[in-house]
Design an enzyme around this catalytic site. Structure first.
Site, PDB file in Angstrom:
ATOM      1  N   LYS A 204       0.839  -1.209   0.000  1.00 14.24           N
ATOM      2  CA  LYS A 204       0.000   0.000   0.000  1.00 14.24           C
ATOM      3  C   LYS A 204       0.871   1.255   0.000  1.00 14.24           C
ATOM      4  O   LYS A 204       1.740   1.398   0.844  1.00 14.24           O
ATOM      5  CB  LYS A 204      -0.898   0.005   1.233  1.00 14.24           C
ATOM      6  CG  LYS A 204      -1.864  -1.174   1.281  1.00 14.24           C
ATOM      7  CD  LYS A 204      -2.598  -1.238   2.606  1.00 14.24           C
ATOM      8  CE  LYS A 204      -1.684  -1.461   3.768  1.00 14.24           C
ATOM      9  NZ  LYS A 204      -2.378  -1.758   5.037  1.00 14.24           N
ATOM     10  N   THR A 237      -8.013   9.559   8.635  1.00 11.05           N
ATOM     11  CA  THR A 237      -7.492   8.363   7.957  1.00 11.05           C
ATOM     12  C   THR A 237      -7.134   7.251   8.940  1.00 11.05           C
ATOM     13  O   THR A 237      -6.548   6.244   8.547  1.00 11.05           O
ATOM     14  CB  THR A 237      -6.212   8.716   7.153  1.00 11.05           C
ATOM     15  OG1 THR A 237      -5.281   9.318   8.063  1.00 11.05           O
ATOM     16  CG2 THR A 237      -6.498   9.655   6.016  1.00 11.05           C
ATOM     17  N   GLY A 239      -7.203   4.049  10.727  1.00 17.16           N
ATOM     18  CA  GLY A 239      -7.889   2.761  10.531  1.00 17.16           C
ATOM     19  C   GLY A 239      -8.030   2.342   9.080  1.00 17.16           C
ATOM     20  O   GLY A 239      -8.677   1.338   8.776  1.00 17.16           O
ATOM     21  N   THR A 240      -7.397   3.081   8.153  1.00 20.96           N
ATOM     22  CA  THR A 240      -7.561   2.720   6.737  1.00 20.96           C
ATOM     23  C   THR A 240      -6.970   1.334   6.429  1.00 20.96           C
ATOM     24  O   THR A 240      -7.543   0.577   5.653  1.00 20.96           O
ATOM     25  CB  THR A 240      -6.912   3.763   5.793  1.00 20.96           C
ATOM     26  OG1 THR A 240      -5.656   4.129   6.332  1.00 20.96           O
ATOM     27  CG2 THR A 240      -7.770   4.992   5.633  1.00 20.96           C
ATOM     28  N   GLY A 241      -5.829   1.015   7.054  1.00 19.36           N
ATOM     29  CA  GLY A 241      -5.184  -0.281   6.773  1.00 19.36           C
ATOM     30  C   GLY A 241      -6.047  -1.444   7.237  1.00 19.36           C
ATOM     31  O   GLY A 241      -6.267  -2.413   6.501  1.00 19.36           O
ATOM     32  N   CYS A 242      -6.547  -1.345   8.475  1.00 15.66           N
ATOM     33  CA  CYS A 242      -7.409  -2.417   9.018  1.00 15.66           C
ATOM     34  C   CYS A 242      -8.664  -2.537   8.160  1.00 15.66           C
ATOM     35  O   CYS A 242      -9.134  -3.638   7.857  1.00 15.66           O
ATOM     36  CB  CYS A 242      -7.843  -2.086  10.449  1.00 15.66           C
ATOM     37  SG  CYS A 242      -6.486  -1.739  11.547  1.00 15.66           S
TER      38      CYS A 242
END
Ligand SMILES: Cc1ncc(COP(=O)(O)OP(=O)(O)O)c(N)n1
Ligand SMILES: Cc1nc(C(=O)O)sc1CCOP(=O)(O)O
Ligand SMILES: [Mg+2]
Length: 523
Positions: A204, A237, A239-242
């Site tokens: 990412k 932003t 928590g975008t990865g989870c």
């Protein structure tokens, strides 16, 4: 055989397995199920709390095994308490021995002992797919899993993962600190990580400096895909990865292919960020966002696959006057076009009465779904919503694309007509999926339509980050000249009269399909 034999046998049998699992019987309705194994975020923007919200928003049941409890808020992580590995194992046993999970997704696994108990339980209770988000550092910079986990990640967890979703910092840590500052370096990192054994790697690029786009690199061992979207300017932003990893897990659980799941998840995150960009929760630097923007509609009816630009190859656009002239119904016209090889259908019924149009559109949705062909509605967002079409096509004087997106939700396809590079850029920013560009040649079908020619089409294609379908005066005699223009994002031609102002729609569609195929193999 690796300890998770069940995972490796997944891809070929996946669709049929889930089809039977979601079938309604007299007394039982199975729902897609995900297990998240991650840390708790007291601020609820990331971790277990985000995972539960994403799955709920995507219509998937999610159970949760908590590996750590963090004290955190929008200002950062204040404290972390790891749960004893034995207790993590108890939780894993409880749920794995009872539920039939389609996918396990992992987040914060902060110690080698916790990874060890996870591996042991996955070996005792094999699951179909494993999504590994190798969480190491919080977005605020707090270390959530240090270097002690690196070797067990590399040697034992990554090799059994179906997909891993590191950000550039995590990818770099897993690769011993290599520099990743460009898309080329992301590609090289994805390749090196793939050699560690996961089936797919998604690096990412949200943290890449100096990029107006958010670029993620997907590598499945054979092909690379660069997944791009405009970067959303917002503080929200956290928590975008989870969210991305859980959304991938949810889409896989519903039966999606891996690439589709990743594309849908990226779109889901982008839409959630856009939708929540100005909400104010907490006083710190990084706020959470709203996962439930899509709940205006029934989550079960979401398309499970992302838009495939190759569907634009032979784009059939209906016309009620032509069908009346040749004494055929829209439904018959659509059936014949699909049989002849049309890859996407648009109902462009300018004169139809609303109620009649709606009934015809519902029948066409059924036919198209049964053939796996997407159906779009021209201009009429209301009809598209009412018949649950796959999307809409709008022009520059129709409803604005960003408003259409907020009405239709993240999963529907939106096409927009563009005659200029500026319009093409705006369509991308507004969240369209493709653009229609023309009139390439003069047409009698649309009154007072400005012709942009092959040169104008070429300029639009060059400027467009979205796939393009050419339209206007295109038929069997000139389709090849259109496809010959040097533009990789020109995916096909959209035609009205060449298919529908004809005695036999089937014959004409077949002929045009053959011409397009030949022009594709030649170039
Ligand atoms: C694929 C495709 N491209 C362009 C158009 C034209 O849309 P619009 O400019 O809104 O004009 P009308 O079709 O509404 O007259 C299209 N329909 N499809
Ligand atoms: C609906 C439409 N839109 C156009 C545009 O330029 O955006 S040209 C067009 C008509 C296309 O019909 P035919 O294939 O019969 O020429
Ligand atoms: Mg229109």
């Amino acid at each position: 055989m690796n300890s998770l034999g069940g995972i490796r046998s997944w891809p070929a049998s996946w669709r049929s397995t889930t089809a039977s699992m979601t079938t309604t019987t007299e007394s039982v309705r199975k729902v897609a199920q995900v297990l998240t194994v991650a840390g708790s975020d007291s601020g609820a923007g990331a971790g277990i709390q985000a995972d539960l919200k994403v799955c709920a928003a995507r219509g998937v049941y999610c159970a949760s095994v908590i590996t750590a409890v963090t004290a955190q808020n929008t200002r950062g992580v204040q404290s972390v308490h790891l749960l004893p590995p034995q207790f993590v194992s108890e939780q894993l046993k409880s749920v794995l021995s009872d539920f039939e999970f389609d996918v396990v997704k992992t987040g914060m696994l902060a110690s080698p002992e916790i990874v060890e108990v996870l591996l042991q339980n996955l070996s005792d209770f094999p699951v179909r797919a494993l999504v590994v988000d190798p969480v190491m550092v919080s977005t605020s910079g707090h270390v959530l899993a240090g270097s002690s986990v690196l070797s067990i990640f590399r040697e034992r967890l990554l090799p059994i993962a179906d997909i891993i979703t590191p950000n550039v910092k995590e990818a770099s840590a897993l690769l011993g600190g290599v520099r990743i500052e460009t898309v080329a370096e992301m590609r090289s990192a994805a390749k090196s990580l793939h050699e560690m054994g996961p089936r797919v790697v998604l690096v990412k690029g949200g943290d890449l400096p100096d990029s107006s786009d958010s670029v993620d690199v997907y590598f499945d061992g054979k092909e690379f895909h660069e997944l791009r979207s405009p970067r959303v300017a917002t503080r929200n932003t956290h928590g975008t990865g989870c969210t991305l990893a859980s959304c991938i897990a949810a889409e896989l659980a519903k039966g999606s292919s891996m690439l589709s799941a990743v594309k849908v998840a990226k779109r889901f995150v982008d839409n959630a960020l856009n939708y929540s960009k100005d909400i104010a929760i907490g006083s710190g630097k990084q706020g959470p966002f709203d996962h439930f923007l899509g709940l205006k509609k029934d989550p079960q009816s979401y398309r499970c696959s992302a838009f495939n630009p190759d569907d634009l190859f032979l784009y059939a656009v209906t016309d009620s006057r032509m069908n009346q002239k040749w004494n055929r119904s829209i439904v018959d016209a659509v059936k014949a076009a699909i049989e002849g090889g049309a890859t996407i259908i648009q109902l462009r019924e300018k004169e139809a009465e609303t109620r009649v149009f709606l009934e015809e559109a519902k029948s066409c949705v059924e036919i198209c779904r049964s053939h796996g062909v997407c159906l779009l509605i021209n201009d009429r967002i209301d009809i598209a919503l009412a018949c649950d079409a796959d999307g809409v096509h709008v022009g520059q004087s129709d409803m604005p694309v960003d408003l259409v997106r907020s009405l239709l939700g993240p999963d529907k396809i939106i096409g927009v007509s563009c005659k200029t590079p500026e319009q093409a850029h705006q369509a991308w920013k507004d969240g369209a999926d493709y653009i229609g560009s023309g009139g390439v040649f003069p047409t009698n079908t649309k009154a007072n339509n400005r012709t942009i020619g092959l040169d104008g089409l070429g300029e639009v294609c060059k400027a467009s980050k979205l796939p393009v379908v050419a339209i206007g005066g295109i038929g069997i005699s000139n389709a090849e000249s259109v496809m010959r223009i040097d533009a990789p994002n020109l995916k096909g031609v959209a035609v009205v009269s060449a298919l529908f102002d004809q005695e036999c729609v089937l014959t004409q569609t077949k002929k045009l399909h053959k011409t397009l195929k030949e022009s594709k193999t030649e170039h």
